[in-house]
Scaffold this active site. Structure first.
Site, PDB file in Angstrom:
ATOM      1  NE  ARG A 190      -3.632  -2.312   2.344  1.00 32.69           N
ATOM      2  CZ  ARG A 190      -3.295  -3.262   3.177  1.00 32.69           C
ATOM      3  NH1 ARG A 190      -2.333  -3.056   4.050  1.00 32.69           N
ATOM      4  NH2 ARG A 190      -3.903  -4.420   3.167  1.00 32.69           N
ATOM      5  CB  VAL A 191       3.670   2.320   1.659  1.00 30.69           C
ATOM      6  CG1 VAL A 191       4.569   3.523   1.816  1.00 30.69           C
ATOM      7  CG2 VAL A 191       2.643   2.286   2.775  1.00 30.69           C
TER       8      VAL A 191
END
Ligand SMILES: Nc1ncnc2c1ncn2[C@@H]1O[C@H](COP(=O)(O)OP(=O)(O)O)[C@@H](O)[C@H]1O
Ligand SMILES: [Mg+2]
Length: 507
Positions: free
Chosen positions: A366-367
Site C-alpha cells: 500500500r505504500v
C-alpha cells in the site's frame, strides 16, 4: 581506623558518582517460591517496578511482568536448570534493556547480548531499553526511497519502500524465509544495514540462514538476533523488541535499516505460553486479550524519520506462518491489518515449481508504489494487467477444446511472463536488469521462444543491457522518466540478445 573507614566510604561514593550511578538504593532481595515453564514466582521485592530486570545468583536474568500484592511473576531470559524455590534473587533497578552499537554488526547474539557465534567476546558501550515508544507523527516523513529486494515479482508488482512494514505470509515451506533472506542479500553495497531476528526456530534453521548470509558477504552488514525453540518463552517474547532497539540505534544515527522477524507466529505463541502460565484469562484461540497490542507496538516502531531527526529509516518484514492457507485466522488477520501490505506465498504455486511462490493476486503493497522508479512503474503496469488477464484465461481455457487465435496468443504470452517471473533463490537482480527483461517480455520479444529457453535468453538480455547501456541503466535506477527513444534502445539490445540465442539454439 575511623578515618580509614571514612576515606574508603568517600572513595566508594566518588567511584559510584563517576560511574554515573549517583543514586544509591538499598539492595532489595526476594525469594523464589515457585519455578516452572520459564516463569519464576517471587515473594519480596516490594518496590520493584513492572518490566524491571531481576538478577538470579548465577547471573541469569528475568523480567518482572506480573505484579501482584504478595507475589510477582518473572519471565526468565536464561536457562532455569539451576534455579529452585528458596533461592534468593535481587532487583537490579534497571529497566529491561539490550546492548546496541556498531560492534554488533557481523555477529550472532541473543537479546541479552550473549554471543552465539564462534567470534570473540563482545564488550558493549551502551544499553538501551527494549521497549521504546514509537516515533511521533511529527518526526515521521513519507516513504520515498525503494527498498529493493532484487526479486522481480516483488520489485515490479509489490514494491516496498524504506520505512514500510510488509508482511510475508504463507504456510510452512513456501519460501518465506528465502524471500526475506534474498532481500537482505540484495542490500549488498546499498548502504542498508540488516537485522535478522529469529524467534522460536530450530537452531539448524538459523545456522543455515547465517551460512547463506556469510557466503554472500552479507553478514558484515547484518546483526542476527536469536531466540531458538529451546530458549525460555520469556526470551522468545522479548527478542523482537530487543532486535528493534538494536535497529533503532542505527536508524537514529541516520542509517537505513531492514529488519526481518522470522517469525511472529512463534512470537505470539511464546506470549500465549507466558500468559497462560501467569493465569491471565485466555481469549480467542487461547491468546490473551492484548495479543494485538504486542504486535502493533512492535511494528509501529518501523518508520522513515524526518530529516530533522536524521532521516534514517527502519523497514520491517515480519513473517507469519499460516496453517492450511488460512489467512483469516486470528494472528494473520491482526498482522495484515497492522502492516502496509503483504506478500502471500502459496503452497499450490510452490508445488507447481513456480518459484518464488508469490501469489500476486493476493499480495499488495500500500505504500511502496510511490517509491518505485518511473521506469519500473512503466513496465509493472503492463505486467500486472497482462498477467491477471492470462491467469483468468488459463483457468477457462482448460475446459475448452479449441481456442481462437487471440486467446491462444494471450495465453502463450502469459506463459512467457510467468516464466520470466520465476527466479532461483539467492540470485537477487539489479533493478535495471529486471526492468530490461520485463520490458522485453511485455513487448512480446519472447513469445516465439520455447518455454524451456526463456530463462537462458533472459540472462543474455540482462547481460547485454547491463554491459552495453551502462548509462541508461543508471537512468532506469533513478527518478528520471525514460524517453521513447531510450526504451527503443533497450528493445534493440534485447532483440539482438534474443536472435543471438536463436542462432545459438539452432546451431
Ligand atoms: N525461489 C526459490 N527457488 C528454489 N527453491 C526455493 C526458492 N525459494 C525457496 N526455495 C526452497 O524452498 C524450501 C522452503 O523455503 P523456506 O524459505 O525455508 O520456507 P519457509 O520459510 O516458508 O518455511 C527451501 O528448501 C528453499 O531452499
Ligand atoms: Mg522459514
Amino acid at each position: 581506623m575511623l578515618q580509614e573507614l571514612l576515606d574508603d566510604t568517600v572513595t566508594a561514593l566518588r567511584n559510584a558518582v563517576a560511574r554515573g550511578a549517583p543514586e544509591l538504593r538499598p539492595r532489595e532481595t526476594g525469594t523464589i517460591t515457585h519455578i516452572g515453564g520459564g516463569i519464576a514466582r517471587i515473594r519480596g521485592l516490594p518496590s520493584i517496578t513492572s518490566e524491571e530486570m531481576v538478577a538470579f545468583p548465577e547471573k541469569q536474568l528475568g523480567i518482572a511482568i506480573n505484579l501482584e500484592p504478595d507475589e510477582i511473576g518473572v519471565m526468565l531470559l536464561h536457562d532455569s536448570a539451576t534455579l529452585s524455590a528458596g533461592i534468593e534473587v535481587r532487583a537490579t533497578g534497571r529497566e529491561a534493556d539490550t546492548p546496541v552499537g556498531e560492534e554488533l554488526l557481523g555477529r550472532v547474539i541473543d537479546a541479552t547480548g550473549r554471543v552465539l557465534d564462534q567470534g570473540k567476546s563482545l564488550r558493549f558501550n551502551e544499553h538501551r531499553p527494549i521497549e521504546r515508544p514509537a516515533p511521533e507523527i511529527m518526526d515521521r516523513a513519507p516513504v520515498t526511497v525503494p527498498l529493493e529486494t532484487g526479486i522481480k515479482a516483488v520489485d515490479a508488482m509489490i514494491p516496498i519502500g524504506r520505512g514500510q512494514r510488509e508482511l510475508i505470509v504463507g504456510d510452512r515451506q513456501t519460501g518465506k524465509t528465502s524471500v526475506a533472506v534474498d532481500a537482505i542479500i540484495n542490500q549488498h553495497g546499498k548502504d542498508v544495514l540488516c537485522i535478522y531476528c529469529a524467534v522460536g526456530q530450530r537452531g539448524t534453521a538459523v545456522a543455515r540462514v547465517v551460512d547463506t548470509l556469510r557466503s554472500h558477504g552479507a553478514l558484515a552488514y547484518c546483526v542476527v538476533v536469536v531466540a531458538s525453540d529451546e530458549d525460555p518463552p520469556g526470551l522468545r517474547f522479548v527478542t523482537p523488541y530487543a532486535a528493534t532497539t538494536m535497529a533503532e540505534y542505527f536508524m537514529e544515527n541516520g542509517r537505513d535499516v531492514l529488519i526481518v522477524y522470522d517469525d511472529l507466529t512463534r512470537h505470539a505463541r511464546a506470549y500465549r505460553e507466558l500468559s497462560l502460565l501467569l493465569r491471565r484469562p485466555p481469549g480467542r484461540e487461547a491468546y490473551p486479550g492484548d495479543i494485538f497490542y504486542i504486535h502493533s507496538r512492535l511494528l509501529e516502531r518501523a518508520t522513515h524519520l524526518h530529516s530533522d531527526r536524521g532521516g534514517g529509516s527502519l523497514t520491517a518484514l515480519p513473517i507469519i506462518e499460516t496453517q492450511a492457507q488460512d489467512i483469516s485466522a486470528y494472528i494473520p488477520t491482526n498482522l495484515i491489518s497492522i502492516t502496509d501490505g503483504q506478500i502471500y506465498l502459496s503452497p499450490v504455486l510452490f508445488h507447481k515449481g513456480l518459484l518464488p511462490a508469490i501469489d500476486v493476486g493476493k499480495s499488495v503493497s500500500r505504500v511502496g508504489g510511490k517509491t518505485q522508479y518511473p521506469a519500473f512503474r512503466t513496465v509493472a503496469g503492463d505486467l500486472r494487467l497482462s498477467y491477471a488477464q492470462f491467469e483468468e484465461l488459463e483457468t477457462f481455457s482448460r475446459f475448452a477444446t479449441r481456442l481462437d487465435e487471440d486467446t491462444r496468443a494471450i495465453i502463450e504470452h502469459g506463459r512467457r511472463v510467468r516464466e520470466v517471473l520465476k527466479q532461483p533463490e539467492q540470485r537477487p537482480l539489479r533493478a535495471a536488469a529486471q526492468i530490461a527483461v520485463l520490458r522485453a517480455v511485455n513487448a512480446g520479444l519472447l513469445d516465439n521462444l520455447d518455454i524451456d529457453n526463456v530463462s537462458d535468453v533472459e540472462d543474455r538480455i540482462q547481460q547485454r543491457v547491463l554491459s552495453e547501456l551502462p548509462e541508461l541503466c543508471m537512468r532506469m535506477e533513478s527518478s528520471q522518466v525514460l524517453q521513447d527513444r531510450e526504451w527503443e534502445q533497450i528493445l534493440t539490445v534485447a532483440s539482438d540478445a534474443v536472435s543471438d540465442s536463436y542462432q545459438g539454439i539452432k546451431r
